[in-house]
Design a protein around this motif. Structure first.
Motif, short mmCIF file in Angstrom:
data_model
loop_
_atom_site.label_atom_id
_atom_site.label_comp_id
_atom_site.label_asym_id
_atom_site.label_seq_id
_atom_site.Cartn_x
_atom_site.Cartn_y
_atom_site.Cartn_z
N GLU A 84 0.83 -1.21 0.00
CA GLU A 84 0.00 0.00 0.00
C GLU A 84 0.87 1.26 0.00
O GLU A 84 0.57 2.23 -0.69
N TRP A 100 1.84 6.23 -7.19
CA TRP A 100 0.75 7.04 -7.74
C TRP A 100 1.03 8.52 -7.54
O TRP A 100 0.85 9.31 -8.47
N VAL A 145 -3.40 5.22 0.89
CA VAL A 145 -4.01 4.04 0.28
C VAL A 145 -4.44 3.12 1.41
O VAL A 145 -3.63 2.72 2.24
N SER A 185 -10.00 -5.05 -0.72
CA SER A 185 -9.99 -4.03 -1.76
C SER A 185 -9.10 -2.89 -1.29
O SER A 185 -8.63 -2.87 -0.15
N GLN A 228 -8.73 1.53 -1.36
CA GLN A 228 -9.32 2.83 -1.67
C GLN A 228 -8.22 3.85 -1.42
O GLN A 228 -7.25 3.56 -0.72
N TYR A 259 -1.76 5.79 -13.37
CA TYR A 259 -2.33 5.20 -12.15
C TYR A 259 -3.80 5.57 -12.02
O TYR A 259 -4.62 4.73 -11.62
N SER A 260 -4.14 6.82 -12.31
CA SER A 260 -5.54 7.24 -12.25
C SER A 260 -6.38 6.47 -13.25
O SER A 260 -7.49 6.03 -12.94
N THR A 302 -6.98 2.87 -11.97
CA THR A 302 -7.88 2.71 -10.82
C THR A 302 -9.30 3.19 -11.11
O THR A 302 -10.22 2.82 -10.39
N ARG A 303 -9.47 4.00 -12.14
CA ARG A 303 -10.78 4.60 -12.43
C ARG A 303 -11.85 3.52 -12.56
O ARG A 303 -11.74 2.60 -13.36
N ASN A 363 -12.50 1.21 -10.53
CA ASN A 363 -12.13 -0.03 -9.88
C ASN A 363 -12.04 0.08 -8.36
O ASN A 363 -12.25 -0.90 -7.66
N ILE A 364 -11.68 1.27 -7.86
CA ILE A 364 -11.60 1.49 -6.42
C ILE A 364 -12.15 2.88 -6.11
O ILE A 364 -12.24 3.73 -7.00
N VAL A 375 -11.79 6.51 -5.07
CA VAL A 375 -10.70 7.47 -5.14
C VAL A 375 -11.25 8.85 -4.79
O VAL A 375 -12.29 9.26 -5.31
#
Length: 140
Positions: A48, A55, A84, A94, A96, A124-125, A128-129, A131-132, A134
Motif C-alpha cells: 500500500e 501514484w 491508500v 480491496s 481505496q 495510475y488514475s 484505478t478509475r 475499480n476502487i 478514489v
C-alpha cells in the motif's frame, strides 16, 4: 477493455519473494527493500505504501506534463500526501485511495484545473478509475 499501445516507454521489472513478509528488488537494483504486512512490526514497507508513492509521483509527473499546455506554472513545492487503504469488502479485500494535492500559491481554480487534467492523463488514475474508491483533494 483493450487499450492499443503505440509504444512502450519503460518497463519496470521487480522480483518479489515471500509476499507481504518478503523482499522486493528491481532488476536495476535501485529498489531493494524488505516487505512487511501493514500494521505489523516488520522492518519493511508494504504494497500500500509502495502504491501510494508510485501514484503520487506519477500524478505529479502528469501535472508537470499538463501545466504548460494549461498555461499554469506549478509551484516548486508542489506535493501530494497520498493515502491508500487496505479494506475488507464482501468479496474479500480491496483498496481505496485519497490524493491530497498541495499546490501553494495557485488559485483554487488553477489548482483544480491542473489536478483534473492530471487525473485524466496519469496512468495510475486510469488504472484505478472505476475499480476502487478514489478521492482527490486540492489544497492551496
Amino acid at each position: 477493455m483493450n487499450i492499443v499501445i503505440n509504444k512502450v516507454l519503460y518497463t519496470g521489472k521487480v522480483h518479489v519473494n515471500g509476499g507481504r513478509e518478503g523482499f522486493a528488488k528491481s532488476e536495476d537494483g535501485l529498489l531493494d527493500t524488505a516487505l512487511s504486512a501493514p500494521g505489523s512490526n516488520g522492518k519493511g514497507t508494504n504494497p500500500e505504501q509502495l502504491f501510494a508513492a508510485g501514484w503520487a509521483a506519477c500524478f505529479i509527473g502528469a501535472m508537470k506534463h499538463n501545466a504548460p499546455h494549461l498555461q499554469i506554472s506549478l509551484p516548486a513545492d508542489t506535493a501530494i500526501n497520498a493515502e491508500v487503504d487496505l479494506a475488507l469488502v464482501d468479496e474479500g479485500f480491496s483498496l481505496q485511495a485519497r490524493l491530497n494535492v498541495i499546490l501553494p500559491g495557485l488559485t483554487y481554480e488553477e489548482a483544480k484545473t491542473v489536478v483534473e487534467a492530471a487525473h485524466q492523463t496519469c496512468p495510475y488514475s486510469k488504472a484505478t478509475r472505476g475499480n476502487i474508491n478514489v478521492q482527490i483533494n486540492v489544497i492551496i
